[in-house]
Each structure stands twice: as structure tokens, then as C-alpha cells.
Design an enzyme around this catalytic site. Structure first.
Site, PDB file in Angstrom:
ATOM      1  N   ARG A 181       1.335  15.065  12.692  1.00 16.29           N
ATOM      2  CA  ARG A 181       1.742  14.820  11.310  1.00 16.29           C
ATOM      3  C   ARG A 181       1.822  16.071  10.433  1.00 16.29           C
ATOM      4  O   ARG A 181       1.062  16.226   9.460  1.00 16.29           O
ATOM      5  CB  ARG A 181       0.841  13.762  10.685  1.00 16.29           C
ATOM      6  CG  ARG A 181       0.850  12.480  11.480  1.00 16.29           C
ATOM      7  CD  ARG A 181       0.186  11.353  10.784  1.00 16.29           C
ATOM      8  NE  ARG A 181       0.946  10.863   9.646  1.00 16.29           N
ATOM      9  CZ  ARG A 181       0.521   9.905   8.838  1.00 16.29           C
ATOM     10  NH1 ARG A 181      -0.657   9.367   9.029  1.00 16.29           N
ATOM     11  NH2 ARG A 181       1.263   9.494   7.833  1.00 16.29           N
ATOM     12  N   CYS A 189      -4.090  13.384  12.617  1.00 16.02           N
ATOM     13  CA  CYS A 189      -4.826  12.130  12.493  1.00 16.02           C
ATOM     14  C   CYS A 189      -4.664  11.345  13.783  1.00 16.02           C
ATOM     15  O   CYS A 189      -4.005  11.806  14.720  1.00 16.02           O
ATOM     16  CB  CYS A 189      -4.391  11.336  11.268  1.00 16.02           C
ATOM     17  SG  CYS A 189      -2.869  10.455  11.485  1.00 16.02           S
ATOM     18  N   LYS A 203       0.838  -1.217   0.000  1.00 12.42           N
ATOM     19  CA  LYS A 203       0.000   0.000   0.000  1.00 12.42           C
ATOM     20  C   LYS A 203       0.863   1.253   0.000  1.00 12.42           C
ATOM     21  O   LYS A 203       0.662   2.166  -0.797  1.00 12.42           O
ATOM     22  CB  LYS A 203      -0.896   0.001   1.245  1.00 12.42           C
ATOM     23  CG  LYS A 203      -1.476   1.372   1.581  1.00 12.42           C
ATOM     24  CD  LYS A 203      -2.314   1.372   2.830  1.00 12.42           C
ATOM     25  CE  LYS A 203      -1.591   1.677   4.119  1.00 12.42           C
ATOM     26  NZ  LYS A 203      -1.354   3.099   4.420  1.00 12.42           N
ATOM     27  N   ASN A 204       1.837   1.298   0.908  1.00  7.68           N
ATOM     28  CA  ASN A 204       2.591   2.543   1.060  1.00  7.68           C
ATOM     29  C   ASN A 204       3.569   2.796  -0.078  1.00  7.68           C
ATOM     30  O   ASN A 204       4.043   3.908  -0.251  1.00  7.68           O
ATOM     31  CB  ASN A 204       3.311   2.573   2.412  1.00  7.68           C
ATOM     32  CG  ASN A 204       2.337   2.798   3.551  1.00  7.68           C
ATOM     33  OD1 ASN A 204       1.180   3.163   3.306  1.00  7.68           O
ATOM     34  ND2 ASN A 204       2.771   2.578   4.773  1.00  7.68           N
ATOM     35  N   ASP A 219       5.185   1.139  11.894  1.00  7.36           N
ATOM     36  CA  ASP A 219       3.948   0.501  11.419  1.00  7.36           C
ATOM     37  C   ASP A 219       3.794  -0.934  11.911  1.00  7.36           C
ATOM     38  O   ASP A 219       2.783  -1.586  11.628  1.00  7.36           O
ATOM     39  CB  ASP A 219       3.897   0.518   9.876  1.00  7.36           C
ATOM     40  CG  ASP A 219       3.733   1.931   9.338  1.00  7.36           C
ATOM     41  OD1 ASP A 219       3.424   2.837  10.125  1.00  7.36           O
ATOM     42  OD2 ASP A 219       3.924   2.128   8.121  1.00  7.36           O
ATOM     43  N   ARG A 236      -8.363  -0.284   5.090  1.00 11.23           N
ATOM     44  CA  ARG A 236      -7.504   0.703   4.436  1.00 11.23           C
ATOM     45  C   ARG A 236      -6.161   0.087   4.047  1.00 11.23           C
ATOM     46  O   ARG A 236      -5.542   0.508   3.079  1.00 11.23           O
ATOM     47  CB  ARG A 236      -7.236   1.880   5.376  1.00 11.23           C
ATOM     48  CG  ARG A 236      -8.463   2.663   5.737  1.00 11.23           C
ATOM     49  CD  ARG A 236      -8.096   3.842   6.582  1.00 11.23           C
ATOM     50  NE  ARG A 236      -7.121   4.664   5.860  1.00 11.23           N
ATOM     51  CZ  ARG A 236      -6.531   5.730   6.370  1.00 11.23           C
ATOM     52  NH1 ARG A 236      -6.804   6.105   7.592  1.00 11.23           N
ATOM     53  NH2 ARG A 236      -5.669   6.417   5.660  1.00 11.23           N
TER      54      ARG A 236
HETATM   55  C1  EPZ Z   1       4.649   7.210   5.930  1.00 11.21           C
HETATM   56  O1  EPZ Z   1       3.945   8.354   6.422  1.00 11.21           O
HETATM   57  C2  EPZ Z   1       3.669   6.069   5.926  1.00 11.21           C
HETATM   58  N1  EPZ Z   1       2.522   6.398   5.090  1.00 11.21           N
HETATM   59  C3  EPZ Z   1       3.228   5.754   7.347  1.00 11.21           C
HETATM   60  O2  EPZ Z   1       2.404   4.583   7.265  1.00 11.21           O
HETATM   61  C4  EPZ Z   1       4.446   5.452   8.207  1.00 11.21           C
HETATM   62  O3  EPZ Z   1       4.034   5.263   9.538  1.00 11.21           O
HETATM   63  C5  EPZ Z   1       5.424   6.629   8.134  1.00 11.21           C
HETATM   64  O4  EPZ Z   1       5.770   6.905   6.743  1.00 11.21           O
HETATM   65  C6  EPZ Z   1       6.712   6.382   8.887  1.00 11.21           C
HETATM   66  O5  EPZ Z   1       7.346   5.242   8.396  1.00 11.21           O
HETATM   67  C7  EPZ Z   1       2.560   6.185   3.777  1.00 11.21           C
HETATM   68  O6  EPZ Z   1       3.574   5.784   3.222  1.00 11.21           O
HETATM   69  C8  EPZ Z   1       1.325   6.418   2.998  1.00 11.21           C
HETATM   70  P1  EPZ Z   1       6.830  10.657   7.771  1.00 11.21           P
HETATM   71  P2  EPZ Z   1       4.603   9.801   6.302  1.00 11.21           P
HETATM   72  O7  EPZ Z   1       6.682  11.958   7.044  1.00 11.21           O
HETATM   73  O8  EPZ Z   1       5.512   9.858   5.149  1.00 11.21           O
HETATM   74  C9  EPZ Z   1       7.475  13.943  11.167  1.00 11.21           C
HETATM   75  C10 EPZ Z   1       0.588   3.176   7.917  1.00 11.21           C
HETATM   76  O9  EPZ Z   1       0.113   2.689   8.967  1.00 11.21           O
HETATM   77  N2  EPZ Z   1       7.320  14.928  10.091  1.00 11.21           N
HETATM   78  O10 EPZ Z   1       7.973   9.804   7.394  1.00 11.21           O
HETATM   79  O11 EPZ Z   1       3.492  10.789   6.370  1.00 11.21           O
HETATM   80  C11 EPZ Z   1       6.209  13.139  11.418  1.00 11.21           C
HETATM   81  O12 EPZ Z   1       5.284  13.826  12.236  1.00 11.21           O
HETATM   82  C12 EPZ Z   1       1.201   4.529   7.959  1.00 11.21           C
HETATM   83  O13 EPZ Z   1       0.578   2.602   6.831  1.00 11.21           O
HETATM   84  C13 EPZ Z   1       7.546  16.259  10.354  1.00 11.21           C
HETATM   85  O14 EPZ Z   1       7.861  16.674  11.468  1.00 11.21           O
HETATM   86  O15 EPZ Z   1       5.455   9.856   7.635  1.00 11.21           O
HETATM   87  C14 EPZ Z   1       6.770  11.889  12.036  1.00 11.21           C
HETATM   88  O16 EPZ Z   1       7.065  12.116  13.394  1.00 11.21           O
HETATM   89  C15 EPZ Z   1       0.658   5.528   8.839  1.00 11.21           C
HETATM   90  N3  EPZ Z   1       7.387  17.156   9.317  1.00 11.21           N
HETATM   91  C16 EPZ Z   1       8.076  11.673  11.279  1.00 11.21           C
HETATM   92  O17 EPZ Z   1       8.421  12.978  10.752  1.00 11.21           O
HETATM   93  C17 EPZ Z   1       7.069  16.768   8.052  1.00 11.21           C
HETATM   94  O18 EPZ Z   1       6.967  17.614   7.160  1.00 11.21           O
HETATM   95  C18 EPZ Z   1       8.003  10.682  10.130  1.00 11.21           C
HETATM   96  O19 EPZ Z   1       6.848  10.967   9.328  1.00 11.21           O
HETATM   97  C19 EPZ Z   1       6.872  15.392   7.806  1.00 11.21           C
HETATM   98  C20 EPZ Z   1       7.009  14.490   8.840  1.00 11.21           C
END
Ligand code: EPZ
Length: 456
Positions: free
Chosen positions: A129, A124, A22-23, A332, A424
Site C-alpha cells: 500500500r 498493512c 465508512k470509506n 472489499d 473497524r
Molecule cells: C481504499 O483504499 C479503501 N479505503 C480500501 O478499503 C479499498 O480496498 C481500496 O480503496 C480499493 O478500493 C478507504 O477508502 C479508507 P487505493 P486506498 O489507493 O485508497 C495501489 C476496506 O476494507 N497504489 O485505491 O488506500 C495500491 O497498492 C479497505 O475498507 C499505489 O500503487 O486504496 C493498490 O494496489 C481496505 N500507489 C491500488 O493502487 C499509491 O500511491 C488501489 O489502492 C496508491 C495506491
């Protein structure tokens, strides 16, 4: 609204083929916006999030057709996409709020059309996020970014003489307080493929989904190197061509079924299993006493892996686990592993370092008899001899998977409400678990209320 009824106690055994990721698939689908030529993705699972993206892309001028897999045990169906209209560049709040991965259209729209209006995703269930790092990265490539009515407006400045402008390659740092950002790296890397000059992303996400996206973009004519490492180098090209790409298998689905084998004392073989992307998870399970057998294969992202409970050790050992960016232990899988640890012989320590509030499963697992003590982003799991079925629910995909796992091992029946969260990210999870010997049923609440008033 559907629910699952799980009767625990069965030892799972059998064989499954892991579905497409999915991701990985979601940002790959958004890459269709980068080309006017035909764009085909294979092994796409049937999931609610994929269906949401299939609704969003046509609003942005992409024709999308999905052919279901004829064999339900294959990794997935085929998506065919083609851009037919370059004028619609607004990803509306109504769609974005249902799925945060919609933010992945931002980089491709901006790079190909010079303009994007994308609703700012709100918080969320798993935390705040923010997307500040995505925006910082795109701004470094020359985009003008502003906010209007809850939407991100991103624009490439016009060239002298009013001609359409182009993003400009730059050195971009994508590190944040919790490591890099996966979808932020996807956005900046996708945008940089069509920029003028060279972009160097420092502190890039190393997740396998980013490698898959880079491989797809390269097959379309992009010039990307370093994917899978914290420094990705992209030499911009004028345009990208057609694509026909097979998505990588879903490491989180595979990791969840590994936990199902561990928690039920089972013996499961997974085909199309991305063992190369699951080393941290497999290491933790092995330390708990779970036996993993996999042969070195030509493609370690599509291996066959057998997961068995160690009948000599008899009890699962407690461990320490801390979530980290890849190749560390994935956030995850934190909830699912916690369900297994709830039955280990001693105290385990689970620390969440990516989404520090991602503990929706803790209170629900406790209702099933787990002994969990949370302090900030750490949970001490004091193993118990057995869990007891109860009605539970969680408004997060992986937390819901954790409750299904707990239900498989619990005494009595566990009723998991709101399974649309599971839909999902897990295709027909109940059917797949049933083929392994689980007693699990999907019940439509409305139907069951009609058939047996007062029971549902
Ligand atoms: C991806 O989300 C995945 N989603 C998430 O999968 C997964 O948990 C996450 O990566 C971490 O591995 C998809 O691929 C669709 P991040 P993403 O930006 O990219 C902070 C699931 O269950 N951050 O890597 O949105 C953020 O808050 C899910 O399938 C900032 O501070 O996650 C977090 O603490 C949910 N500023 C960390 O970085 C930003 O601009 C990592 O988030 C972006 C992120």
C-alpha cells in the site's frame, strides 16, 4: 479482546437498514480542514475507524462532536466539526499507523494551511500500500514534498515577497500499476479545490465514495465536474464555506449482508441499499442463482433490495470473479464472496487484481473445510457440501467478515478471534445478524477467562 462465537445452520431472514459508508465518511471528515465554517455530516456509523479519525482531527485543530443516533436501526449519528486552530498540522505516526485513511488529511491540510506533516503509513495486512501516486499528484499542483523521520513533509512554496503561496492547477495523471487510487484521488481533488486555476485529474478513481466527496465539496462552493468518471475537472476557488451533508450508505456492508443471505439460503431485505454502487457484486450473486429484487427508486443509492436464495435451483452455482476498480467487482467484497463460493456446486475462480496479496482468509477458510487452491493472485475454490466450525482469526477487516459468513453456514461452532478488526468497519455486526436469526455472541475473552478458567 473480544471474540465472536457463531453457531451455524440458521437460515437468515428479516430486514435491515444499511449504515452510512465508512470509506466515504473518512475522507469527508478530512474535508472539514478545508473550511473555517461549520461542518456537519449525517448518517455517520459508530465504528472504530471513525473514532480514530475523531481522535486525529482535534490534534489538527478541529473541534469534533458526535451525537449518536437515537434509533439503533438508523443509518448513523451526526458529526459536527469546526476548525479552531490553523497551526497544528502534524498527523503523528501513533495515529496514522492505526488507520491508513489518515493519509486523507494531507491534501486538505496542504491546500488550506500551505503545510502538512503526515506520518507515512506503513504496509498493512493486505499488502504494501504505497502512497507514491498521492505525492506525485500533489507535487504536480506545485507542492514541495520531502520525507523526514518517516513523515511526509508537504509545503506550498511562498509567493514573491514572502506571502503565503497557493497550489496551482495542473493536468495530473493518477493511474498506477493496479488502476487509480481512491484516497489519492480524494487527496488531489480536495487540494485542487483551493488551487489557483484549473486541475484536470486523468485516470481518477470512479468509486462512489469519490462522487460523494465531490458532491460535498461542491455544496461547500467548490467547482468540480466529472466525478464518477476517469476525468475530473476542478476549477479552483478562493475559499470554501459551510457544509451539511448526508453520507452515502455503505456498499460493502450491504454486499456483506447480501452474502449472508446467499450463504444461509436466506431471505433478507435491505433498506437504504446502494444498489447503483453494487451492480458487479449483484451480477455475480445472480449468476450463482441468488434472486435479487429491487424496485427502480428515485435514488438508486438508497433503494430497497430483497435477496433470496433460489429454492428451485437449490444449489449455488460456481462462477469466475475478478476484482477491479469501480464499477468492477470490489476488492472489499472478494473475501466475503469467497466464503459463499466455498459452498457452490463446482469450481470457481477468484482473481484479485487490486491488492494481490489480499488472501488472509484463505488459510482460515481451509481450516473450516473449504477446498481452496491459491496460485499467486488467483484462488480456485472447489465447492464442498458443508463447512465445519473451527477457531479462526484474520488480521484484516474483510477477511474477518468472510469468516463470520462461513461460520453462519458451518456445522457446529466457529470462534472468530480478534473481532476488533470487524469493529473497524461493521457497526454491531453480531447484533445486526442476530436480528436476522443468526446465533452469534460477542464474548469478552478476559471476562470469560475469569468466569470459566481454562475455557476461553
Ligand atoms: C481504499 O483504499 C479503501 N479505503 C480500501 O478499503 C479499498 O480496498 C481500496 O480503496 C480499493 O478500493 C478507504 O477508502 C479508507 P487505493 P486506498 O489507493 O485508497 C495501489 C476496506 O476494507 N497504489 O485505491 O488506500 C495500491 O497498492 C479497505 O475498507 C499505489 O500503487 O486504496 C493498490 O494496489 C481496505 N500507489 C491500488 O493502487 C499509491 O500511491 C488501489 O489502492 C496508491 C495506491
Amino acid at each position: 479482546m473480544d471474540r465472536f462465537d457463531v453457531r451455524g445452520g440458521n437460515r437468515l431472514s428479516g430486514r435491515l437498514t444499511i449504515k452510512g459508508s465508512k470509506n466515504a465518511a473518512l475522507p469527508l471528515m478530512c474535508a472539514s480542514l478545508l473550511t473555517d465554517e461549520s461542518f456537519v455530516l449525517r448518517d455517520i456509523p459508530e465504528l472504530a475507524d471513525i473514532a480514530n479519525m475523531q481522535r486525529l482531527l482535534p490534534e489538527l485543530g478541529v473541534e469534533v462532536a458526535y451525537d449518536r443516533a437515537s434509533d439503533p436501526e438508523s443509518p448513523g449519528g451526526v458529526l459536527r466539526m469546526k476548525v479552531t486552530d490553523l497551526t497544528a498540522s502534524h498527523a503523528r505516526y501513533d495515529v496514522v499507523r492505526t488507520m491508513r485513511a489518515s493519509i486523507s488529511v494531507l491534501g486538505p491540510l496542504l491546500a488550506r494551511r500551505g503545510y502538512a506533516r503526515v506520518s507515512l503509513p506503513g504496509g498493512c495486512a493486505i499488502g504494501e500500500r504505497p502512497v507514491d501516486i498521492h505525492l506525485r499528484g500533489l507535487a504536480a499542483l506545485g507542492a514541495d514534498i520531502s520525507l523526514d523521520g518517516g513523515d511526509i513533509i508537504a509545503r506550498v512554496p511562498r509567493a514573491p515577497g514572502g506571502k503565503p503561496g497557493r497550489l496551482v492547477g495542473a493536468r495530473v495523471f493518477l493511474g498506477g500499476p493496479f488502476g487509480s487510487t481512491v484516497l489519492g484521488t480524494a487527496n488531489v481533488m480536495s487540494a485542487a479545490t483551493l488551487a489557483r486555476g484549473t486541475t484536470i485529474i486523468e485516470s481518477a478513481a470512479c468509486e462512489p465514495e469519490i462522487v460523494d466527496l465531490a458532491n460535498l465539496l461542491n455544496a461547500m462552493g467548490a467547482k468540480i465536474t466529472g466525478q464518477g468518471s476517469p476525468r475530473i475537472i476542478i476549477e479552483g476557488v478562493e475559499s470554501l464555506g459551510a457544509a451539511d451533508h448526508r453520507v452515502i450508505p455503505d456498499r460493502i456492508e450491504a454486499g456483506t449482508f447480501m452474502c449472508a443471505a446467499a450463504i444461509t439460503g436466506g431471505d433478507i431485505t435491505l433498506d437504504n441499499c446502494p444498489v447503483d454502487a453494487l451492480m458487479a457484486h449483484m451480477d455475480r450473486l445472480q449468476h450463482m442463482g441468488v434472486v435479487m429484487q429491487y424496485e427502480a427508486s428515485a435514488d438508486p443509492m438508497r433503494a430497497t433490495c430483497r435477496i433470496m436464495f433460489d429454492s428451485i435451483a437449490k444449489v449455488l452455482q460456481p462462477i469466475e470473479v475478478t476484482t477491479q476498480p469501480h464499477p468492477g467487482f470490489p476488492t472489499d467484497l472478494q473475501a466475503q464472496l469467497m466464503a459463499v463460493l466455498a459452498l457452490a456446486d463446482g469450481n470457481s475462480v477468484v482473481t484479485e487484481r487490486i491488492f494481490t496479496e489480499r488472501f488472509l482468509h484463505v488459510a482460515e477458510l481451509s481450516r473450516m473445510g473449504a477446498k481452496l487452491y491459491r496460485q499467486g493472485s488467483t484462488v480456485v475454490v472447489s465447492g464442498v457440501r458443508h463447512l465445519v466450525g473451527a477457531p479462526v482469526m484474520a488480521s484484516d477487516l474483510r477477511a474477518s467478515a468472510c469468516l463470520v459468513l462461513a461460520g453462519l453456514a458451518a456445522k457446529g461452532t466457529t470462534v472468530i478471534n480478534r473481532v476488533y478488526h470487524l469493529d473497524r468497519g461493521y457497526e454491531r455486526m453480531e447484533e445486526r445478524l442476530r436480528t436476522l436469526g443468526a446465533e452469534i455472541e460477542r464474548v469478552n475473552e478476559r471476562e470469560s477467562a475469569t468466569l470459566a478458567p481454562g475455557v476461553a
